[in-house]
Design a protein around this motif. Structure first.
Motif, mmCIF file in Angstrom:
data_model
loop_
_atom_site.group_PDB
_atom_site.id
_atom_site.type_symbol
_atom_site.label_atom_id
_atom_site.label_comp_id
_atom_site.label_asym_id
_atom_site.label_seq_id
_atom_site.Cartn_x
_atom_site.Cartn_y
_atom_site.Cartn_z
ATOM 1 N N VAL A 258 0.851 -1.198 0.000
ATOM 2 C CA VAL A 258 0.000 0.000 0.000
ATOM 3 C C VAL A 258 0.885 1.246 0.000
ATOM 4 C CG1 VAL A 258 -1.550 1.372 1.457
ATOM 5 C CG2 VAL A 258 -2.027 -1.055 1.082
ATOM 6 N N ARG A 259 1.953 1.185 0.797
ATOM 7 C CA ARG A 259 2.843 2.337 0.880
ATOM 8 C C ARG A 259 3.507 2.611 -0.469
ATOM 9 N NH1 ARG A 259 3.025 6.981 3.288
ATOM 10 N NH2 ARG A 259 5.117 7.741 3.681
ATOM 11 N N ARG A 260 3.906 1.546 -1.147
ATOM 12 C CA ARG A 260 4.551 1.754 -2.452
ATOM 13 C C ARG A 260 3.571 2.374 -3.449
ATOM 14 N NH1 ARG A 260 7.349 -3.448 -4.488
ATOM 15 N NH2 ARG A 260 6.530 -4.632 -2.735
ATOM 16 N N VAL A 261 2.303 1.940 -3.386
ATOM 17 C CA VAL A 261 1.306 2.526 -4.289
ATOM 18 C C VAL A 261 1.110 4.005 -3.941
ATOM 19 C CG1 VAL A 261 -1.090 2.422 -5.069
ATOM 20 C CG2 VAL A 261 0.163 0.304 -4.647
ATOM 21 N N ALA A 262 1.101 4.308 -2.629
ATOM 22 C CA ALA A 262 0.937 5.708 -2.224
ATOM 23 C C ALA A 262 2.103 6.553 -2.744
ATOM 24 C CB ALA A 262 0.835 5.802 -0.705
ATOM 25 N N ILE A 263 3.308 5.959 -2.739
ATOM 26 C CA ILE A 263 4.472 6.682 -3.278
ATOM 27 C C ILE A 263 4.269 6.920 -4.781
ATOM 28 C CG2 ILE A 263 6.941 6.472 -3.791
ATOM 29 C CD1 ILE A 263 7.199 4.993 -1.068
ATOM 30 N N ALA A 264 3.812 5.864 -5.472
ATOM 31 C CA ALA A 264 3.569 6.009 -6.913
ATOM 32 C C ALA A 264 2.541 7.105 -7.166
ATOM 33 C CB ALA A 264 3.084 4.679 -7.496
ATOM 34 N N ARG A 265 1.504 7.165 -6.326
ATOM 35 C CA ARG A 265 0.460 8.177 -6.516
ATOM 36 C C ARG A 265 1.031 9.582 -6.310
ATOM 37 N NH1 ARG A 265 -4.680 7.941 -2.713
ATOM 38 N NH2 ARG A 265 -3.075 8.512 -1.228
ATOM 39 N N ALA A 266 1.873 9.727 -5.280
ATOM 40 C CA ALA A 266 2.460 11.053 -5.026
ATOM 41 C C ALA A 266 3.334 11.475 -6.219
ATOM 42 C CB ALA A 266 3.274 11.021 -3.738
ATOM 43 N N LEU A 267 4.095 10.503 -6.758
ATOM 44 C CA LEU A 267 4.996 10.847 -7.866
ATOM 45 C C LEU A 267 4.209 11.082 -9.153
ATOM 46 C CD1 LEU A 267 7.995 8.440 -7.196
ATOM 47 C CD2 LEU A 267 7.536 10.716 -6.272
ATOM 48 N N ALA A 268 3.074 10.411 -9.284
ATOM 49 C CA ALA A 268 2.275 10.552 -10.505
ATOM 50 C C ALA A 268 1.731 11.965 -10.649
ATOM 51 C CB ALA A 268 1.125 9.548 -10.507
ATOM 52 N N ALA A 269 1.629 12.687 -9.527
ATOM 53 C CA ALA A 269 1.152 14.074 -9.586
ATOM 54 C C ALA A 269 2.208 14.969 -10.225
ATOM 55 C CB ALA A 269 0.825 14.567 -8.178
ATOM 56 N N ASP A 270 3.451 14.484 -10.294
ATOM 57 C CA ASP A 270 4.576 15.241 -10.840
ATOM 58 C C ASP A 270 4.559 16.681 -10.313
ATOM 59 O OD1 ASP A 270 6.872 15.560 -12.193
ATOM 60 O OD2 ASP A 270 5.966 15.818 -14.180
ATOM 61 N N PRO A 271 4.554 16.829 -9.008
ATOM 62 C CA PRO A 271 4.361 18.166 -8.452
ATOM 63 C C PRO A 271 5.627 19.021 -8.524
ATOM 64 C CG PRO A 271 4.782 16.616 -6.700
ATOM 65 C CD PRO A 271 4.778 15.809 -7.978
ATOM 66 N N ALA A 272 5.423 20.323 -8.512
ATOM 67 C CA ALA A 272 6.565 21.236 -8.473
ATOM 68 C C ALA A 272 7.290 21.079 -7.141
ATOM 69 C CB ALA A 272 6.090 22.674 -8.652
ATOM 70 N N VAL A 273 6.518 20.848 -6.074
ATOM 71 C CA VAL A 273 7.101 20.705 -4.738
ATOM 72 C C VAL A 273 6.582 19.399 -4.141
ATOM 73 C CG1 VAL A 273 7.211 21.672 -2.418
ATOM 74 C CG2 VAL A 273 7.237 23.202 -4.403
ATOM 75 N N LEU A 274 7.517 18.635 -3.583
ATOM 76 C CA LEU A 274 7.145 17.339 -3.027
ATOM 77 C C LEU A 274 7.467 17.345 -1.534
ATOM 78 C CD1 LEU A 274 6.129 14.547 -3.911
ATOM 79 C CD2 LEU A 274 8.477 13.959 -4.492
ATOM 80 N N LEU A 275 6.480 16.968 -0.717
ATOM 81 C CA LEU A 275 6.689 16.883 0.720
ATOM 82 C C LEU A 275 6.574 15.414 1.109
ATOM 83 C CD1 LEU A 275 4.294 19.782 1.831
ATOM 84 C CD2 LEU A 275 6.707 19.932 1.199
ATOM 85 N N LEU A 276 7.610 14.875 1.705
ATOM 86 C CA LEU A 276 7.623 13.442 2.019
ATOM 87 C C LEU A 276 7.757 13.259 3.519
ATOM 88 C CD1 LEU A 276 10.202 12.382 -0.724
ATOM 89 C CD2 LEU A 276 7.726 12.116 -0.829
#
Ligand SMILES: Nc1nc2c(c(=O)[nH]1)N[C@H]1C(S)=C(S)[C@@H](COP(=O)(O)OP(=O)(O)OC[C@H]3O[C@@H](n4cnc5c(N)ncnc54)[C@H](O)[C@@H]3O)O[C@H]1N2
Ligand code: MOO
Length: 721
Positions: free
Chosen positions: A146-164
């Motif tokens: 589930v965590r890996r999918v959540a990471i994929a979802r965050a990266l799929a947004a291709d955001p200007a700023v990423l908060l991890l």
């Protein structure tokens, strides 16, 4: 993955008072830079990310991105318009969507068509090693997946700023190196904040800052990832980019961030399921003028209280005092055995300690007779058993060195029987069967080894647990302290706290019921009744209560005065002071209020001085406020003091058909009949506290349905424990 065009030239500047202690923190992150934030639990790292993502408003100060103000007094750019994606620690997936569509959600929300969004999703899933799971639903995945999918979802947004936020914490160990190197490439040249405890993660960052309860300081060993950024960087020591030193501002009293948490409901509206909070994906239902789902409102309550409830102090208490106390204590740390249970090999039977080898040839036809060489009673220090002899031994007595089995007295025959059938020392005993080594010997440490964890954190200390601690030589344990101090204010001109009722008046039963509910959830309660519909009187009462040095109020809970009547005292008093009022699509408990209230500081010479305190405003109907407490507040309060957050849940068939409002999640009161079927107690009316009192379960009738047939299974929460 290269950073999007929009990432170029952006810089993030933060200068805010950080809940819960309103420490003043100021820092900047240069374009392309990854800043790691480390530090104590409860210092506010996750709160900081929530503020940057727009899920919380800072109590004061500014957040700007590339010169554009995202948060300031009177300014709050909603999460989905910030170009910031937060991968939070929870980051739950939508339960009703496939893995593929969960990940495709982000690009779709950013405007991509379905096919393009799915293409991006497949690529991201491939990168996290989850493409093979694209068609699965989240409940078919392990926690790490589930965590890996959540990471994929965050990266799929291709955001200007990423908060991890602790991105690798829940990733399975085997997948972690791959994900770490993926993040390394994603973070290269991208403005990002990385909250982490794991020193290995620091390799991902260009620079580190440590956040503690006083504020920010450069991390002890800011680690470089060795990457050379061609983009401009801030000065080396730029925990103070605005020139001044980082200082902890004077506390403004009890505080917590305001919230308009963005939440995406599970679609089913099932109460209690965690809401999705993904910055950049959606906006808050109340902000959009819609009703929140119960899950969204629960998430909003939890966000508002996150600071007040995080990292509460624990304390060391004597086991003996806990045993005598009527309070529920919960272990805050591992309790390890100071001594083994049992502390020495001892006998499980009254009988004879023997060397099993001596009896190998024994049989009924050819009994073996051995002399008694000693008697061992419970409490005697262990002796030695010489070969060819046996020792009379009592239950619990130390097995003599050399003996390896016990034969119960009733399986033997004493040649010269003494008291209770035992042979005297010097007399003989006849054995008619061999005995396996270890028989009836309670081995040292067989229940708990010395140094082993006897009880893990979170254990509620009841009789057996306290007995185990005592056996293991543990005299004192670290336990959770009390929950927050809550000012409970029930409001309404009809309320009469005591005495024979005057016409038109009623008893303040909410005060009694919610005091009990709050205490059961670990809180300390100061209860007040406001028998007036005057908003100024409520503000004065709250300001006075919050100013009380001795009480140190951390949370205000109100009942009544939130709906559409002519005299809505809570709403009138607190809406202009930062509390937001809206609907939750549930019944009872429809009208709700929530937010950080700005109250005048009582007894201050400065008329403009304010204190900030989180407020949870429940509707006045007695059933509505208790059900609201069950769904929104109880889980967070109990979790904060280590108690099990959720009610025991199950599914049971309805004994009778019923109707329910289609657009609302309805919570009814019920009991189980002798066949385990749900029987309603009373109807859905929210004044029926008497029916509630006669119930043993809360019955959940989900949104989207107007009729439920007899025999249909429904979710129930047990409330009779
Ligand atoms: N025109 C509308 N009327 C109402 C609406 C609506 O949408 N439009 N919503 C209804 C719903 S749903 C609820 S729930 C209640 C919520 O009302 P308030 O929170 O404003 O509460 P009050 O009006 O003060 O009281 C409601 C009810 O509860 C009794 N009460 C209040 N406090 C106590 C207490 N401490 N102990 C015992 N009982 C209490 C009060 O006497 C009222 O009977 O509004 C509906 N109306
Ligand atoms: O939603 Mo109100 O809480 O019916 O009773």
């Amino acid at each position: 993955m290269t950073p999007p065009e929009s990432a170029r030239g952006i810089g993030l500047a933060v200068d805010i008072a950080l809940p819960p202690r309103l420490a003043h923190i100021a820092f900047a992150v240069a374009p392309g830079e990854t800043l790691a934030i480390t530090g104590d639990n409860g210092a506010g790292k996750s709160t900081l990310l929530a503020i940057l993502a727009g899920l919380l408003r800072p109590a004061s100060g500014t957040v700007s991105l590339e010169g554009r103000m995202l948060a300031a007094d009177g300014v709050h750019v909603p999460p989905h318009r910030r170009g910031i994606t937060l991968l939070g620690q929870g980051a739950p997936l939508f339960p009703h969507l496939s893995v593929l569509d969960n990940v495709a959600y982000a690009p779709k929300a950013a405007g991509a068509g379905r096919t393009a969004a799915r293409e991006v999703a497949r690529a991201r899933l491939d990168e996290v090693g989850m493409l093979g799971f694209a068609a699965r639903r989240p409940h078919e995945l392990s926690g790490g997946q589930v965590r890996r999918v959540a990471i994929a979802r965050a990266l799929a947004a291709d955001p200007a700023v990423l908060l991890l936020d602790e991105p690798l914490a829940a990733v399975d160990r085997t997948a972690a190196p791959g994900i770490r190197s993926l993040l390394e490439s994603v973070l290269t040249g991208r403005l990002a904040l990385l909250v982490t405890h794991d020193p290995d993660d620091l390799v991902l960052a260009d620079r580190g800052l440590a956040l503690d309860r006083g504020g920010l300081s450069p991390a002890p060993s800011p680690s470089s990832n060795g990457r050379e950024s061609s983009l401009p960087r801030p000065d080396d020591d730029d925990s103070r980019p605005f020139g001044g030193p980082v200082v902890a501002a004077a506390s403004l009293g009890t505080t917590m961030g305001d919230t308009m948490a963005a939440g995406i409901g599970a679609g089913t509206g099932a109460a209690g399921t965690a809401a999705m909070t993904t910055a950049g994906a959606t906006t808050d239902a109340w902000e959009a003028g819609r009703a929140r789902t119960p899950a969204e409102h629960r998430a909003a309550v939890e966000l508002l209280l996150a600071g007040a409830l995080a990292a509460r102090p624990t304390m060391r208490v004597q086991v003996e005092l806990i045993a005598e106390s009527d309070r529920t204590y919960v272990l805050a740390e591992d309790a390890t055995a100071a001594i083994a249970i049992p502390p020495f090999d001892n006998s499980q039977m009254d009988g004879y300690a023997v060397r099993s080898a001596d009896l190998a040839a024994a049989s009924a036809d050819a009994p073996i007779e051995l002399p008694v060489t000693g008697i061992v009673a419970a409490g005697d220090a262990p002796g030695i058993l010489e070969a060819g002899g046996v020792a009379a031994i009592m239950t619990g007595a130390a097995v003599p060195v050399g003996a390896d089995a016990i034969v119960p007295v009733e399986a033997t025959r004493a040649l010269d029987a003494g008291p209770r059938g035992f042979a005297e020392v010097g007399g003989g005993v006849s054995f008619t069967a061999p005995v396996a080594s270890g028989t009836f010997v309670r081995r040292t440490g067989s229940d708990a080894e010395e140094g082993a964890v006897v009880l893990p954190p979170g254990t509620v200390l009841g009789a057996a647990q306290l007995g185990a601690l005592s056996s293991a030589g543990v005299d004192a344990v670290e336990v959770h302290g009390r929950g927050p101090t809550v000012l409970l204010v029930s409001t309404g001109a009809e309320l009469q706290p005591s005495g024979p009722l005057e016409p038109g008046r009623i008893r303040d039963s909410n005060r009694i019921a919610l005091t009990s509910a709050l205490v059961e959830a670990g809180a300390d309660v100061r209860a007040r009744t406001l028998t007036s519909d005057d908003p100024d009187e409520l503000v004065a009462l709250l300001a006075e209560g919050v100013a009380d040095e001795h009480a140190r109020i951390e949370l205000v809970v109100t009942t009544g005065g939130v709906s559409a009547g002519a005299f809505e005292v809570v709403r009138e008093a607190l809406e202009p002071r930062g509390v937001v009022f809206g609907s939750v699509a549930m019944q009872p408990g429809g009208p709700q209020g929530l937010g950080l209230a700005r109250l005048p500081r009582a007894h201050s010479d400065d008329p403009a001085a304010e204190v900030h305190v989180p407020v949870v405003a429940f509707p006045g109907n007695p059933v509505s406020c208790l059900v609201s407490f069950e769904l929104f507040l109880r889980p967070a309060l109990r979790a904060a003091v280590g108690l099990p957050a959720e009610r025991p849940r199950a599914w049971a068939p309805l004994a009778e058909a019923t109707a329910s409002p289609t657009g609302k999640h309805q919570v009814r009161r019920g009991r189980l009949d002798e066949h385990g079927r749900v029987v309603f107690v009373g109807d859905a009316s929210s004044h029926r506290i008497g029916s509630y009192a006669a119930s043993t379960v809360l019955v959940h009738l989900p949104v989207g349905r107007d009729a439920f047939a007899a025999g249909e299974p429904v979710e129930i929460w047990r409330i009779d424990d």
